[in-house]
Design a protein around this motif. Structure first.
Motif, short mmCIF file in Angstrom:
data_model
loop_
_atom_site.label_atom_id
_atom_site.label_comp_id
_atom_site.label_asym_id
_atom_site.label_seq_id
_atom_site.Cartn_x
_atom_site.Cartn_y
_atom_site.Cartn_z
N PHE A 84 45.67 49.66 32.22
CA PHE A 84 44.50 49.02 32.81
C PHE A 84 44.18 49.56 34.20
O PHE A 84 43.56 48.87 35.02
CB PHE A 84 44.69 47.50 32.85
N ASN A 85 44.59 50.79 34.47
CA ASN A 85 44.23 51.50 35.70
C ASN A 85 44.54 50.72 36.97
O ASN A 85 43.77 50.76 37.95
CB ASN A 85 42.74 51.86 35.69
N GLY A 86 45.65 49.98 36.96
CA GLY A 86 46.09 49.28 38.17
C GLY A 86 45.32 48.01 38.49
O GLY A 86 45.55 47.41 39.55
N ALA A 87 44.44 47.55 37.60
CA ALA A 87 43.62 46.37 37.90
C ALA A 87 44.48 45.12 38.02
O ALA A 87 44.21 44.25 38.87
CB ALA A 87 42.56 46.18 36.82
N ILE A 88 45.51 45.00 37.19
CA ILE A 88 46.36 43.80 37.25
C ILE A 88 47.17 43.80 38.55
O ILE A 88 47.31 42.78 39.22
CB ILE A 88 47.26 43.72 36.01
N ALA A 91 45.01 42.69 41.32
CA ALA A 91 44.74 41.25 41.31
C ALA A 91 45.91 40.45 41.86
O ALA A 91 45.70 39.38 42.46
CB ALA A 91 44.43 40.80 39.88
N LEU A 92 47.13 40.95 41.68
CA LEU A 92 48.31 40.17 42.05
C LEU A 92 48.86 40.48 43.42
O LEU A 92 49.52 39.63 44.04
CB LEU A 92 49.42 40.38 41.01
N ARG A 93 48.62 41.67 43.94
CA ARG A 93 49.30 42.11 45.16
C ARG A 93 48.91 41.31 46.40
O ARG A 93 49.63 41.34 47.41
CB ARG A 93 49.04 43.59 45.40
N TYR A 167 39.12 45.06 39.64
CA TYR A 167 39.33 43.76 40.29
C TYR A 167 38.94 43.85 41.75
O TYR A 167 39.38 44.75 42.48
CB TYR A 167 40.79 43.32 40.19
N GLN A 168 38.12 42.91 42.19
CA GLN A 168 37.65 42.84 43.57
C GLN A 168 37.86 41.42 44.09
O GLN A 168 37.79 40.45 43.34
CB GLN A 168 36.16 43.18 43.66
N THR A 181 36.81 35.70 44.03
CA THR A 181 37.45 36.76 43.22
C THR A 181 36.45 37.23 42.17
O THR A 181 35.61 36.47 41.71
CB THR A 181 38.72 36.25 42.53
N CYS A 182 36.59 38.50 41.79
CA CYS A 182 35.63 39.08 40.84
C CYS A 182 36.33 40.16 40.01
O CYS A 182 36.97 41.06 40.56
CB CYS A 182 34.44 39.68 41.59
N ALA A 183 36.22 40.05 38.71
CA ALA A 183 36.71 41.10 37.81
C ALA A 183 35.54 41.57 36.96
O ALA A 183 34.81 40.76 36.39
CB ALA A 183 37.84 40.58 36.93
N VAL A 184 35.36 42.88 36.90
CA VAL A 184 34.30 43.48 36.09
C VAL A 184 34.97 44.29 34.98
O VAL A 184 35.91 45.04 35.24
CB VAL A 184 33.39 44.39 36.93
N ALA A 185 34.51 44.12 33.75
CA ALA A 185 35.07 44.85 32.61
C ALA A 185 33.95 45.55 31.84
O ALA A 185 32.83 45.03 31.74
CB ALA A 185 35.83 43.89 31.68
#
Length: 263
Positions: A84-88, A91-93, A167-168, A181-185
């Motif tokens: 997932f190209n580091g998106a998770i 989001a968590l870091r 993830y933004q 928070t914002c996630a675009v897929a």
């Protein structure tokens, strides 16, 4: 601070479920991080740590994540983040600190459906599902709309469906709760957006069309429409109007990140 009258190490999920539904003061113990922030008298503290639910496994067309798996394990898992190209990881870091994420569990972060949850935001952007002891396996979108009850979340499944995810978020300080928070897929040319910390829980908007992500006017109109479909409110971290303005910016950034990957 909370008080536990009796500690119970569950032998299986059936025992935990039966005990939990007997009394509203019987509580499943996760990492005990958000729980300790309240003042509560717990009759039975139910521990699931002996049930082997702390594993993250890659199984063919999906990732299988046990409810007792730590957020740090998700953040650092190479296979999950490569796919997932580091998106998770992104989001968590931001969640408090490494020590906190080593203790916080996936189940404890998802089941309460907190308004500030970065975890719920990113999971809604993926083709993800939860397995509940009583209800069985249901989509994350359906789960997010359910009231918190006596069921037990045992497993999270994330399908490998080749979607691109970005993830933004915006925070006043690095480890504070997010202002938004914002996630675009994107999958097969179709875009969806998840907005969380509104300050209500995250919602998925997947009924707005974006024909050309390289057309700035279309991207602007897409962000405007998605924001218009979302309810925002005010709290100590930001006003409703501020969150509306942030929403458009974070959506555009997410689209820009995804289209660069597709270049």
């Amino acid at each position: 601070m909370f008080t536990i009258r009796k500690y119970v190490l569950a032998s299986d999920l059936s025992e935990a479920y039966e005990l939990k539904k007997k009394n509203r003061n019987n509580v499943i113990l996760g990492g005990n991080l958000w729980l300790k922030m309240g003042d509560r008298n717990i009759q039975n503290g139910i521990d699931l740590s002996g049930l082997g639910l702390d594993q993250l496994e890659e199984e063919g067309d999906s990732f299988c994540i046990g409810c007792m798996c730590s957020l740090r394990e998700l953040e650092t898992n190479e296979a999950l983040n490569h796919y997932f190209n580091g998106a998770i990881k992104e989001a968590l870091r931001h969640i408090v600190g490494v020590q906190f994420r080593n203790c916080a569990t996936v189940g404890g972060s998802l089941f309460p459906r907190f308004g500030f949850s970065d975890v719920l935001t990113i999971m809604l952007a993926l083709d993800s599902y939860v397995e509940l002891y009583d209800r069985g396996v249901i989509p994350m979108k359906e789960f997010s709309q359910l009231p918190v009850d006596n069921d037990i979340l045992s497993t999270v499944f994330i399908k490998k469906d080749d979607r691109k995810v970005s993830y933004q978020c915006h925070r006043i300080t690095e480890t504070d709760f997010a202002v938004l928070t914002c996630a675009v897929a994107e999958k097969d040319g179709k875009y969806s957006v998840v907005l969380g910390a509104r300050p209500a829980k995250a919602v998925l908007i997947d009924d707005v069309e974006l024909l050309d992500p390289w057309d700035e006017e279309q991207v602007e109109a897409f962000a405007e429409t998605v924001t218009g479909k979302t309810e925002f409110d005010s709290n100590m971290r930001g006003s409703r109007e501020y969150r509306q303005a942030l929403s458009k910016i974070l959506i555009r950034r997410g689209i820009e990140e995804i289209r660069e990957r597709n270049r």
